[in-house]
Design a protein around this motif. Structure first.
Motif, PDB file in Angstrom:
ATOM      1  N   ARG A 116       0.829  -1.211   0.000  1.00 54.92           N
ATOM      2  CA  ARG A 116       0.000   0.000   0.000  1.00 54.92           C
ATOM      3  C   ARG A 116       0.861   1.256   0.000  1.00 54.92           C
ATOM      4  NH1 ARG A 116      -1.305   4.193  -0.360  1.00 54.92           N
ATOM      5  NH2 ARG A 116      -3.209   5.316   0.220  1.00 54.92           N
ATOM      6  N   ASP A 117       1.978   1.233   0.705  1.00 53.43           N
ATOM      7  CA  ASP A 117       2.850   2.401   0.777  1.00 53.43           C
ATOM      8  C   ASP A 117       3.510   2.704  -0.568  1.00 53.43           C
ATOM      9  OD1 ASP A 117       2.236   2.596   3.472  1.00 53.43           O
ATOM     10  OD2 ASP A 117       3.955   1.386   4.086  1.00 53.43           O
ATOM     11  N   ILE A 118       3.746   1.667  -1.356  1.00 54.15           N
ATOM     12  CA  ILE A 118       4.362   1.871  -2.671  1.00 54.15           C
ATOM     13  C   ILE A 118       3.500   2.796  -3.521  1.00 54.15           C
ATOM     14  CG2 ILE A 118       5.044   0.722  -4.824  1.00 54.15           C
ATOM     15  CD1 ILE A 118       5.793  -1.733  -3.155  1.00 54.15           C
ATOM     16  N   LEU A 119       2.198   2.683  -3.357  1.00 47.31           N
ATOM     17  CA  LEU A 119       1.272   3.519  -4.130  1.00 47.31           C
ATOM     18  C   LEU A 119       1.594   5.002  -3.969  1.00 47.31           C
ATOM     19  CD1 LEU A 119      -1.371   3.076  -5.872  1.00 47.31           C
ATOM     20  CD2 LEU A 119      -2.621   3.711  -3.803  1.00 47.31           C
ATOM     21  N   TYR A 129      -2.977   1.912 -12.439  1.00 44.17           N
ATOM     22  CA  TYR A 129      -2.473   0.616 -12.909  1.00 44.17           C
ATOM     23  C   TYR A 129      -1.941  -0.208 -11.748  1.00 44.17           C
ATOM     24  CZ  TYR A 129       1.195  -2.626 -14.242  1.00 44.17           C
ATOM     25  OH  TYR A 129       1.999  -3.738 -14.313  1.00 44.17           O
ATOM     26  N   PHE A 130      -1.155   0.421 -10.883  1.00 42.23           N
ATOM     27  CA  PHE A 130      -0.541  -0.325  -9.786  1.00 42.23           C
ATOM     28  C   PHE A 130      -1.600  -0.902  -8.861  1.00 42.23           C
ATOM     29  CE2 PHE A 130       1.372  -0.803  -5.602  1.00 42.23           C
ATOM     30  CZ  PHE A 130       2.537  -1.494  -5.895  1.00 42.23           C
ATOM     31  N   ARG A 131      -2.569  -0.079  -8.480  1.00 40.31           N
ATOM     32  CA  ARG A 131      -3.613  -0.572  -7.584  1.00 40.31           C
ATOM     33  C   ARG A 131      -4.374  -1.730  -8.227  1.00 40.31           C
ATOM     34  NH1 ARG A 131      -6.748   0.642  -3.193  1.00 40.31           N
ATOM     35  NH2 ARG A 131      -5.736   2.638  -2.728  1.00 40.31           N
ATOM     36  N   ALA A 132      -4.791  -1.555  -9.473  1.00 40.99           N
ATOM     37  CA  ALA A 132      -5.587  -2.590 -10.140  1.00 40.99           C
ATOM     38  C   ALA A 132      -4.808  -3.890 -10.292  1.00 40.99           C
ATOM     39  CB  ALA A 132      -6.055  -2.088 -11.503  1.00 40.99           C
ATOM     40  N   ARG A 193      12.660  -0.151   2.449  1.00 46.13           N
ATOM     41  CA  ARG A 193      13.248   1.073   3.001  1.00 46.13           C
ATOM     42  C   ARG A 193      12.920   2.298   2.147  1.00 46.13           C
ATOM     43  NH1 ARG A 193      17.717   2.962   6.080  1.00 46.13           N
ATOM     44  NH2 ARG A 193      18.787   4.723   5.115  1.00 46.13           N
ATOM     45  N   VAL A 194      12.936   2.123   0.823  1.00 42.66           N
ATOM     46  CA  VAL A 194      12.752   3.251  -0.085  1.00 42.66           C
ATOM     47  C   VAL A 194      11.279   3.606  -0.274  1.00 42.66           C
ATOM     48  CG1 VAL A 194      13.198   4.059  -2.451  1.00 42.66           C
ATOM     49  CG2 VAL A 194      14.932   2.750  -1.249  1.00 42.66           C
ATOM     50  N   THR A 195      10.379   2.695   0.064  1.00 42.74           N
ATOM     51  CA  THR A 195       8.960   2.934  -0.201  1.00 42.74           C
ATOM     52  C   THR A 195       8.104   3.134   1.040  1.00 42.74           C
ATOM     53  OG1 THR A 195       8.482   0.546  -0.222  1.00 42.74           O
ATOM     54  CG2 THR A 195       9.033   1.584  -2.339  1.00 42.74           C
ATOM     55  N   SER A 196       8.594   2.740   2.210  1.00 43.01           N
ATOM     56  CA  SER A 196       7.715   2.701   3.377  1.00 43.01           C
ATOM     57  C   SER A 196       8.443   3.117   4.650  1.00 43.01           C
ATOM     58  CB  SER A 196       7.162   1.279   3.552  1.00 43.01           C
ATOM     59  OG  SER A 196       6.375   1.174   4.719  1.00 43.01           O
ATOM     60  N   SER A 197       7.715   3.741   5.559  1.00 40.65           N
ATOM     61  CA  SER A 197       8.262   4.066   6.879  1.00 40.65           C
ATOM     62  C   SER A 197       8.037   2.928   7.875  1.00 40.65           C
ATOM     63  CB  SER A 197       7.625   5.355   7.415  1.00 40.65           C
ATOM     64  OG  SER A 197       6.219   5.209   7.512  1.00 40.65           O
TER      65      SER A 197
END
Length: 230
Positions: A116-119, A129-132, A193-197
């Motif tokens: 979810r954080d990547i979004l 596109y990513f969510r779907a 690490r790069v996408t989420s806390s």
């Protein structure tokens, strides 16, 4: 050499497979010399020349190689004479095992923690596109996938047990020096690490200490990337 790597918003590079290749290139002194072409989810046409649509891809003279394992094998065979990426011929099978273990056992758990954080860190044009595509893959909304991520984190801790034991006897999975085995695991942790806390590791976990050593490699290459932790 051209290196095609996945990118989110603002050039954020988070692909676990892309990080394997970045570290492999740095291992043989080529990371700073490679001509990097960033590819977002909606720019896969940039990869048409490779005959497929997945990053990472490298183009070196007349050679076009995709798939992080095939790229690593090429880098080692072509540029690893003095500094083997696998720690020598005998280490290649170990690296293959570790990379496959990460792909099959570690990546699915990390995805359930950070998808979810990547979004929020990809280009806005790619979010629909990513969510779907990810909700189709998991069979549920992104928010539901990460709903129990504290439990998933506990499962990840158990799954990482073999790595923890290996680090009791050496500073790196490869022994005294890091090898592609280390880069395979590190790439997975950099993905988060790069996408989420959301922190995957406890501060007293030996793997956390190992990750700090990995972040320090190659003039702190891993620390230069944009991160929600910053």
């Amino acid at each position: 050499m051209q290196f095609f790597d996945l990118s989110g918003a603002n050039g954020r590079r988070f692909s676990p497979f892309g990080w394997r290749v970045r570290m492999a290139l740095a291992h043989v002194g080529l990371e700073q010399k490679a001509d990097v072409e960033l590819v977002t989810f909606s720019q896969k046409h940039k990869l048409d020349f490779s005959g497929q649509n997945l990053v990472p891809v490298i183009k070196d003279r007349d050679q076009v190689i995709f798939d992080s394992w095939r790229i690593a094998s090429y880098i080692d065979a072509t540029y690893g004479t003095e500094n083997s990426l696998f720690g020598g011929t005998d280490g290649k099978s170990t690296s293959r095992f570790i990379a496959s273990w990460v792909d099959s056992q570690i990546h699915p758990l990390i995805a359930q923690c950070v998808v979810r954080d990547i979004l929020d860190v990809i280009d806005p044009a790619d979010r629909e596109y990513f969510r779907a595509s990810r909700e189709k893959r998991f069979g549920m909304p992104l928010e539901q996938i990460v709903e129990n991520r504290d439990d998933t984190k506990a499962n990840l801790k158990r799954t990482l047990y073999p790595l923890r034991k290996a680090l009791e006897v050496a500073p790196f999975i490869g022994g005294t020096l890091a090898t592609f085995s280390d880069y395979a695991v590190f790439g997975a942790l950099m993905w988060a690490r790069v996408t989420s806390s959301f922190e995957l590791l406890e501060s007293d976990d030996p793997i956390c200490t190992w990750r700090e050593r990995m972040l320090d490699l190659f003039d702190s290459l891993g620390r230069t990337e944009l991160s929600p932790h910053a």
